[in-house]
Design a protein around this motif. Structure first.
Motif, PDB file in Angstrom:
ATOM      1  N   VAL A  33      78.221 102.434 -32.965  1.00 29.22           N
ATOM      2  CA  VAL A  33      78.317 103.582 -32.067  1.00 29.22           C
ATOM      3  C   VAL A  33      78.078 103.161 -30.623  1.00 29.22           C
ATOM      4  O   VAL A  33      78.664 103.720 -29.690  1.00 29.22           O
ATOM      5  CB  VAL A  33      77.303 104.678 -32.483  1.00 29.22           C
ATOM      6  CG1 VAL A  33      77.296 105.820 -31.474  1.00 29.22           C
ATOM      7  CG2 VAL A  33      77.641 105.201 -33.868  1.00 29.22           C
ATOM      8  N   ALA A  34      77.229 102.165 -30.433  1.00 25.79           N
ATOM      9  CA  ALA A  34      76.933 101.696 -29.070  1.00 25.79           C
ATOM     10  C   ALA A  34      78.195 101.266 -28.333  1.00 25.79           C
ATOM     11  O   ALA A  34      78.284 101.381 -27.105  1.00 25.79           O
ATOM     12  CB  ALA A  34      75.935 100.543 -29.122  1.00 25.79           C
ATOM     13  N   MET A  35      79.191 100.786 -29.087  1.00 31.44           N
ATOM     14  CA  MET A  35      80.427 100.316 -28.473  1.00 31.44           C
ATOM     15  C   MET A  35      81.300 101.460 -27.988  1.00 31.44           C
ATOM     16  O   MET A  35      82.248 101.249 -27.234  1.00 31.44           O
ATOM     17  CB  MET A  35      81.208  99.453 -29.470  1.00 31.44           C
ATOM     18  CG  MET A  35      80.387  98.333 -30.106  1.00 31.44           C
ATOM     19  SD  MET A  35      79.587  97.251 -28.893  1.00 31.44           S
ATOM     20  CE  MET A  35      81.022  96.477 -28.174  1.00 31.44           C
ATOM     21  N   LYS A  36      80.993 102.693 -28.419  1.00 29.16           N
ATOM     22  CA  LYS A  36      81.767 103.860 -28.005  1.00 29.16           C
ATOM     23  C   LYS A  36      81.165 104.543 -26.789  1.00 29.16           C
ATOM     24  O   LYS A  36      81.738 105.479 -26.254  1.00 29.16           O
ATOM     25  CB  LYS A  36      81.849 104.873 -29.161  1.00 29.16           C
ATOM     26  CG  LYS A  36      82.463 104.307 -30.429  1.00 29.16           C
ATOM     27  CD  LYS A  36      83.895 103.911 -30.219  1.00 29.16           C
ATOM     28  CE  LYS A  36      84.498 103.288 -31.467  1.00 29.16           C
ATOM     29  NZ  LYS A  36      85.888 102.843 -31.244  1.00 29.16           N
ATOM     30  N   GLU A  37      79.988 104.091 -26.360  1.00 28.86           N
ATOM     31  CA  GLU A  37      79.260 104.757 -25.285  1.00 28.86           C
ATOM     32  C   GLU A  37      79.522 104.109 -23.925  1.00 28.86           C
ATOM     33  O   GLU A  37      79.683 102.889 -23.827  1.00 28.86           O
ATOM     34  CB  GLU A  37      77.759 104.730 -25.563  1.00 28.86           C
ATOM     35  CG  GLU A  37      77.296 105.823 -26.511  1.00 28.86           C
ATOM     36  CD  GLU A  37      77.363 107.211 -25.889  1.00 28.86           C
ATOM     37  OE1 GLU A  37      77.677 107.315 -24.692  1.00 28.86           O
ATOM     38  OE2 GLU A  37      77.097 108.177 -26.610  1.00 28.86           O
ATOM     39  N   TYR A  45      69.489 103.710 -25.614  1.00 24.64           N
ATOM     40  CA  TYR A  45      68.993 104.223 -26.893  1.00 24.64           C
ATOM     41  C   TYR A  45      69.479 103.353 -28.047  1.00 24.64           C
ATOM     42  O   TYR A  45      68.677 102.946 -28.915  1.00 24.64           O
ATOM     43  CB  TYR A  45      69.454 105.668 -27.092  1.00 24.64           C
ATOM     44  CG  TYR A  45      69.275 106.179 -28.506  1.00 24.64           C
ATOM     45  CD1 TYR A  45      68.035 106.603 -28.958  1.00 24.64           C
ATOM     46  CD2 TYR A  45      70.357 106.212 -29.388  1.00 24.64           C
ATOM     47  CE1 TYR A  45      67.862 107.055 -30.261  1.00 24.64           C
ATOM     48  CE2 TYR A  45      70.193 106.662 -30.691  1.00 24.64           C
ATOM     49  CZ  TYR A  45      68.954 107.084 -31.119  1.00 24.64           C
ATOM     50  OH  TYR A  45      68.793 107.534 -32.409  1.00 24.64           O
ATOM     51  N   TRP A  46      70.770 103.012 -28.051  1.00 23.54           N
ATOM     52  CA  TRP A  46      71.320 102.241 -29.165  1.00 23.54           C
ATOM     53  C   TRP A  46      70.853 100.794 -29.134  1.00 23.54           C
ATOM     54  O   TRP A  46      70.719 100.159 -30.188  1.00 23.54           O
ATOM     55  CB  TRP A  46      72.840 102.351 -29.185  1.00 23.54           C
ATOM     56  CG  TRP A  46      73.276 103.662 -29.758  1.00 23.54           C
ATOM     57  CD1 TRP A  46      73.780 104.732 -29.090  1.00 23.54           C
ATOM     58  CD2 TRP A  46      73.183 104.060 -31.132  1.00 23.54           C
ATOM     59  NE1 TRP A  46      74.010 105.775 -29.954  1.00 23.54           N
ATOM     60  CE2 TRP A  46      73.655 105.390 -31.201  1.00 23.54           C
ATOM     61  CE3 TRP A  46      72.750 103.426 -32.296  1.00 23.54           C
ATOM     62  CZ2 TRP A  46      73.705 106.083 -32.416  1.00 23.54           C
ATOM     63  CZ3 TRP A  46      72.803 104.114 -33.491  1.00 23.54           C
ATOM     64  CH2 TRP A  46      73.279 105.437 -33.551  1.00 23.54           C
ATOM     65  N   VAL A  47      70.587 100.255 -27.964  1.00 26.12           N
ATOM     66  CA  VAL A  47      69.996  98.914 -27.881  1.00 26.12           C
ATOM     67  C   VAL A  47      68.612  98.926 -28.521  1.00 26.12           C
ATOM     68  O   VAL A  47      68.235  98.004 -29.263  1.00 26.12           O
ATOM     69  CB  VAL A  47      69.920  98.438 -26.414  1.00 26.12           C
ATOM     70  CG1 VAL A  47      69.041  97.197 -26.291  1.00 26.12           C
ATOM     71  CG2 VAL A  47      71.321  98.143 -25.885  1.00 26.12           C
ATOM     72  N   ALA A  48      67.845  99.990 -28.256  1.00 20.53           N
ATOM     73  CA  ALA A  48      66.513 100.103 -28.854  1.00 20.53           C
ATOM     74  C   ALA A  48      66.609 100.241 -30.370  1.00 20.53           C
ATOM     75  O   ALA A  48      65.839  99.611 -31.117  1.00 20.53           O
ATOM     76  CB  ALA A  48      65.781 101.305 -28.258  1.00 20.53           C
ATOM     77  N   VAL A  49      67.573 101.052 -30.844  1.00 19.54           N
ATOM     78  CA  VAL A  49      67.756 101.214 -32.290  1.00 19.54           C
ATOM     79  C   VAL A  49      68.142  99.886 -32.930  1.00 19.54           C
ATOM     80  O   VAL A  49      67.624  99.507 -33.988  1.00 19.54           O
ATOM     81  CB  VAL A  49      68.830 102.286 -32.584  1.00 19.54           C
ATOM     82  CG1 VAL A  49      69.199 102.278 -34.071  1.00 19.54           C
ATOM     83  CG2 VAL A  49      68.336 103.667 -32.182  1.00 19.54           C
ATOM     84  N   ALA A  50      69.056  99.144 -32.279  1.00 20.61           N
ATOM     85  CA  ALA A  50      69.486  97.851 -32.811  1.00 20.61           C
ATOM     86  C   ALA A  50      68.317  96.874 -32.889  1.00 20.61           C
ATOM     87  O   ALA A  50      68.165  96.132 -33.871  1.00 20.61           O
ATOM     88  CB  ALA A  50      70.608  97.275 -31.951  1.00 20.61           C
ATOM     89  N   SER A  51      67.472  96.880 -31.864  1.00 19.26           N
ATOM     90  CA  SER A  51      66.320  95.972 -31.844  1.00 19.26           C
ATOM     91  C   SER A  51      65.339  96.289 -32.963  1.00 19.26           C
ATOM     92  O   SER A  51      64.868  95.396 -33.688  1.00 19.26           O
ATOM     93  CB  SER A  51      65.611  96.053 -30.489  1.00 19.26           C
ATOM     94  OG  SER A  51      66.479  95.677 -29.442  1.00 19.26           O
ATOM     95  N   MET A  52      65.033  97.566 -33.120  1.00 15.75           N
ATOM     96  CA  MET A  52      64.119  97.971 -34.190  1.00 15.75           C
ATOM     97  C   MET A  52      64.729  97.730 -35.571  1.00 15.75           C
ATOM     98  O   MET A  52      64.030  97.344 -36.518  1.00 15.75           O
ATOM     99  CB  MET A  52      63.755  99.452 -34.029  1.00 15.75           C
ATOM    100  CG  MET A  52      62.714  99.728 -32.965  1.00 15.75           C
ATOM    101  SD  MET A  52      61.138  98.908 -33.349  1.00 15.75           S
ATOM    102  CE  MET A  52      60.699  99.676 -34.913  1.00 15.75           C
ATOM    103  N   THR A  53      66.040  97.941 -35.678  1.00 14.73           N
ATOM    104  CA  THR A  53      66.714  97.675 -36.948  1.00 14.73           C
ATOM    105  C   THR A  53      66.615  96.197 -37.316  1.00 14.73           C
ATOM    106  O   THR A  53      66.294  95.842 -38.459  1.00 14.73           O
ATOM    107  CB  THR A  53      68.189  98.109 -36.870  1.00 14.73           C
ATOM    108  OG1 THR A  53      68.259  99.519 -36.620  1.00 14.73           O
ATOM    109  CG2 THR A  53      68.912  97.802 -38.181  1.00 14.73           C
TER     110      THR A  53
END
Length: 286
Positions: A33-37, A45-53
């Motif tokens: 999804v980050a690639m669509k933003e 937000y998606w960078v943070a989600v990716a890091s935590m993931t």
């Protein structure tokens, strides 16, 4: 967790506690999804989600993915080392979603279901709907889902006003399951235009109800829908238009897809999903 004396911790939303010895993480949100933003706040937000993931997957004892696409997409991130931990467990579909009694000819609603985010691609669907009205002036577009991304939801309303579609596009918000099942059963066509999905619960619900489905051919959708839908390229308005147009005009194709849809949905069971996850949790706890 130590105070509770838990044998295993199950985290059902991509990431979980990092200081737990026995944990299982469910991957159900696509990092693509980050690639669509293009909005900086959403990218952050998606960078943070990716890091935590990433951190959660590295420390987890087992990982559950909801589709083959989910597993394959992780290889494009620095997650290759955790592939051996991953088991694929598809979501199920509630028994409240089924074909129900036949009511004859379907209505005039083009239905889309899913909370409102940019990856749901409703802006393209609205443009396609405008073009469909030339040949199908009685058609109505109904979108069921919460406006989670309010900026995107507001931009859709602005587009609708600009195109003069007020009164032809309805935002239904959250819809209870029993009412949602009725919408699936009565819609003329169900459209699923998303550009990124790890599974697609509304897609399987629509299939279970026997709706004629026009569906995106990206990410997990081909894996989940099989041969039970009319596929299109979600980023090509002409492709989407052709797929929906065919279902609006070809009753034989709709009848065929309705039959295939119910059969395809029978592959997905919450009872089976629960049993498979329970087995993984027991393994992780041992």
């Amino acid at each position: 967790v130590r105070i509770m004396g838990a044998d295993v911790v199950y985290s059902p939303a991509n990431y979980g506690p990092l200081m737990v010895g026995r944990s299982v993480v469910l991957i159900r949100n696509s990092l693509a999804v980050a690639m669509k933003e293009v909005r900086l706040s959403k990218i952050a937000y998606w960078v943070a989600v990716a890091s935590m993931t990433l951190l959660s997957l590295l420390v987890a004892r087992r990982v559950v993915a909801v589709s083959r696409y989910t597993v394959d997409s992780l290889i494009h991130w620095p997650f290759g080392a955790i592939r051996k931990k991953i088991s694929i467990v598809n979501h199920g579909v509630s028994e409240s979603f089924g074909p129900g009694p036949s009511s004859g000819r379907r209505g005039n609603v083009l239905l889309a279901v899913g909370d409102i985010y940019i990856q749901k691609n409703y802006h393209t669907l609205i443009e396609v709907f405008r073009r469909l009205l030339v040949r199908h002036p009685d058609l109505v577009l109904s979108i069921a889902g919460r406006p989670v991304d309010r900026d995107y939801a507001d931009s859709l309303k602005t587009t609708i006003a600009t195109l003069g579609l007020e009164g032809k596009v309805n935002f239904l918000g959250h819809v209870a399951p029993e009412d949602l099942a009725r919408l699936y059963r009565e819609c003329r066509v169900f459209a699923f235009p998303s550009t990124v999905e790890t599974f697609g619960n509304p897609l399987v619900e629509a299939l279970a109800c026997g709706a004629p489905v026009a569906c995106s051919n990206r990410t997990a959708m081909p894996e989940i829908a099989g041969d039970a839908v009319e596929f299109f390229d979600p980023e090509d308005a002409g492709s989407m238009l052709a797929a929906i147009e065919r279902l609006l005009t070809d009753e034989a194709r709709c009848a065929e897809l309705s039959r295939l849809a119910v059969a395809r949905a029978s592959h997905f069971s919450w009872e089976r999903s629960a049993a498979e996850v329970a087995a993984i949790l027991k393994q992780a706890a041992s």
